[in-house]
Design a protein around this motif. Structure first.
Motif, short mmCIF file in Angstrom:
data_model
loop_
_atom_site.label_atom_id
_atom_site.label_comp_id
_atom_site.label_asym_id
_atom_site.label_seq_id
_atom_site.Cartn_x
_atom_site.Cartn_y
_atom_site.Cartn_z
N GLU A 46 -1.20 6.52 3.26
CA GLU A 46 -1.28 7.94 2.88
C GLU A 46 -0.54 8.81 3.89
O GLU A 46 0.20 9.74 3.52
CB GLU A 46 -2.73 8.40 2.78
CG GLU A 46 -2.87 9.87 2.41
CD GLU A 46 -4.28 10.40 2.58
OE1 GLU A 46 -4.45 11.63 2.52
OE2 GLU A 46 -5.22 9.60 2.79
N TYR B 271 0.83 -1.21 0.00
CA TYR B 271 0.00 0.00 0.00
C TYR B 271 0.86 1.26 0.00
O TYR B 271 0.53 2.25 -0.66
CB TYR B 271 -0.94 -0.01 1.21
CG TYR B 271 -2.05 -1.04 1.08
CD1 TYR B 271 -3.23 -0.74 0.41
CD2 TYR B 271 -1.90 -2.32 1.62
CE1 TYR B 271 -4.24 -1.68 0.29
CE2 TYR B 271 -2.90 -3.27 1.51
CZ TYR B 271 -4.07 -2.95 0.83
OH TYR B 271 -5.07 -3.88 0.69
N ASP C 126 -7.19 2.04 9.03
CA ASP C 126 -7.30 1.44 7.70
C ASP C 126 -5.94 1.56 7.03
O ASP C 126 -5.34 2.63 7.00
CB ASP C 126 -8.37 2.20 6.89
CG ASP C 126 -8.66 1.57 5.54
OD1 ASP C 126 -7.71 1.41 4.73
OD2 ASP C 126 -9.84 1.27 5.28
N GLU D 170 1.06 4.32 -2.87
CA GLU D 170 0.99 5.75 -2.53
C GLU D 170 2.17 6.51 -3.13
O GLU D 170 2.01 7.60 -3.69
CB GLU D 170 1.00 5.92 -1.01
CG GLU D 170 -0.36 5.85 -0.36
CD GLU D 170 -1.21 7.08 -0.63
OE1 GLU D 170 -0.65 8.19 -0.78
OE2 GLU D 170 -2.44 6.93 -0.69
N THR E 219 -14.11 -0.02 6.60
CA THR E 219 -12.95 -0.89 6.37
C THR E 219 -13.36 -2.35 6.38
O THR E 219 -12.95 -3.15 5.52
CB THR E 219 -11.87 -0.63 7.44
OG1 THR E 219 -11.52 0.75 7.42
CG2 THR E 219 -10.63 -1.48 7.18
N ARG F 104 -4.99 1.78 4.10
CA ARG F 104 -4.90 2.77 3.02
C ARG F 104 -4.65 4.17 3.59
O ARG F 104 -3.87 4.95 3.03
CB ARG F 104 -6.19 2.75 2.20
CG ARG F 104 -6.45 1.42 1.49
CD ARG F 104 -7.85 1.32 0.96
NE ARG F 104 -8.85 1.32 2.04
CZ ARG F 104 -10.16 1.15 1.84
NH1 ARG F 104 -10.63 0.96 0.61
NH2 ARG F 104 -11.01 1.15 2.86
#
Length: 299
Positions: free
Chosen positions: A212, A19, A206, A23, A291, A208
């Protein structure tokens, strides 16, 4: 043509690494990775490197010459059976990486090291900010705190940011972690699940959103800080199961297995994300129900 900036991710092919790589690719970085062997990989920018072999690490880092580094490689499963491995990988492996980076002719722009909110342990109640006193309750947490102290020795030579992520989850996380285990039971349509302490409460993020946050911290070049990465809300395992039941429309019987109840269990772990937001700006974590819905629908 401008040469793309290079990002080195240790543990690139792990749960979080994939992930974080996505990003950084979205931000225009060329991704390189080092870590353990990944059978069948065709990634020519990935190198099999033992972080405990200082010479291997130096050679790989010298060749890659990364602009930014996100160090994720670690033994992250708290119940892992080999206590010594926590210290070898999480402390010695990290030191070898920092030593190799400090030898580069050009100083990297940012070095992000993943520690853990587990360093706060059991003793502190309420919402935890970065100033809460550490009180690690297991070898994993002790090894991460030791890594933090060791990394301070390199602050004058490297722009280091330390993150303390609270629990987070998402598609692709191993069933050895609690939320993926719960999700998997529902996806298989099982009628019974064995869990430990149902009233353990966690600040579940989460993956994601975590990725980030890491990317934005790297871009902010927040050297010399230690920062929580967390949602700021907590849910018990009992609540997690209830959410999964609501999402799927199915119920499941919970059996408490005493073997899953750890004596040194951290009861409540809730973080304060204010410092993170002060550095990277507006940032939020999806509600845990969203999620779980993502994880439950993913094939």
């Amino acid at each position: 043509m401008t040469t793309p900036r290079r990002a080195l991710i240790t543990g690139l092919h792990g749960f979080t690494g994939r992930y974080v790589a996505a990003e950084l690719v979205s931000a225009g970085y060329e991704i390189h990775g080092i870590g353990t062997a990944v059978p069948g990989t065709t990634d020519t920018n990935y190198r099999e490197v033992d972080l405990l072999d200082a010479r291997q690490v130096i050679d790989a880092v010298t060749d890659i010459r990364p602009n930014v580094i996100v160090h994720l490689a670690a033994i992250a499963f708290v119940a892992h059976g080999d206590a010594e491995a926590f210290y070898r990988v999480n402390v010695v492996g990290t030191r070898n990486l920092l030593d190799a980076l400090a030898r580069l002719p050009e100083r990297p722009d940012s070095v992000l090291l993943a520690s853990s909110a587990n360093i706060y342990g059991n003793a502190t109640e309420g919402v935890l900010s970065e100033t809460a006193p550490p009180d690690p309750a297991n070898d994993y947490a002790v090894s991460k705190l030791a890594m933090e102290y060791m990394a301070r020795l390199w602050n004058a030579r490297l722009p280091i940011t330390i993150v303390r992520p609270f629990n987070y989850t998402g598609v692709g996380q191993s069933e050895s972690f609690l939320l993926p285990k719960i999700v998997a039971h529902f996806k298989r349509g099982e009628s019974v699940i064995e869990l430990g302490n149902l009233d353990v409460s966690r600040d579940f993020g989460d993956v994601r959103a975590v990725a980030e946050a890491y990317r934005r911290l790297v871009e902010a070049r927040a050297a010399g800080v230690t920062v929580n990465v967390c949602s700021g809300t907590v849910h018990s395992l009992r609540e997690v199961v209830a959410m999964a039941e609501q999402i799927t429309g199915r119920s499941i019987e919970i059996k408490v297995n005493p073997a899953f109840v750890r004596a040194n269990e951290v009861r409540t772990l809730q973080g304060n994300p204010d410092l993170l937001r002060s550095i990277i700006g507006d940032w939020g974590n999806p509600p845990l129900r969203d999620t779980l819905a993502w994880m439950l629908k993913e094939e």
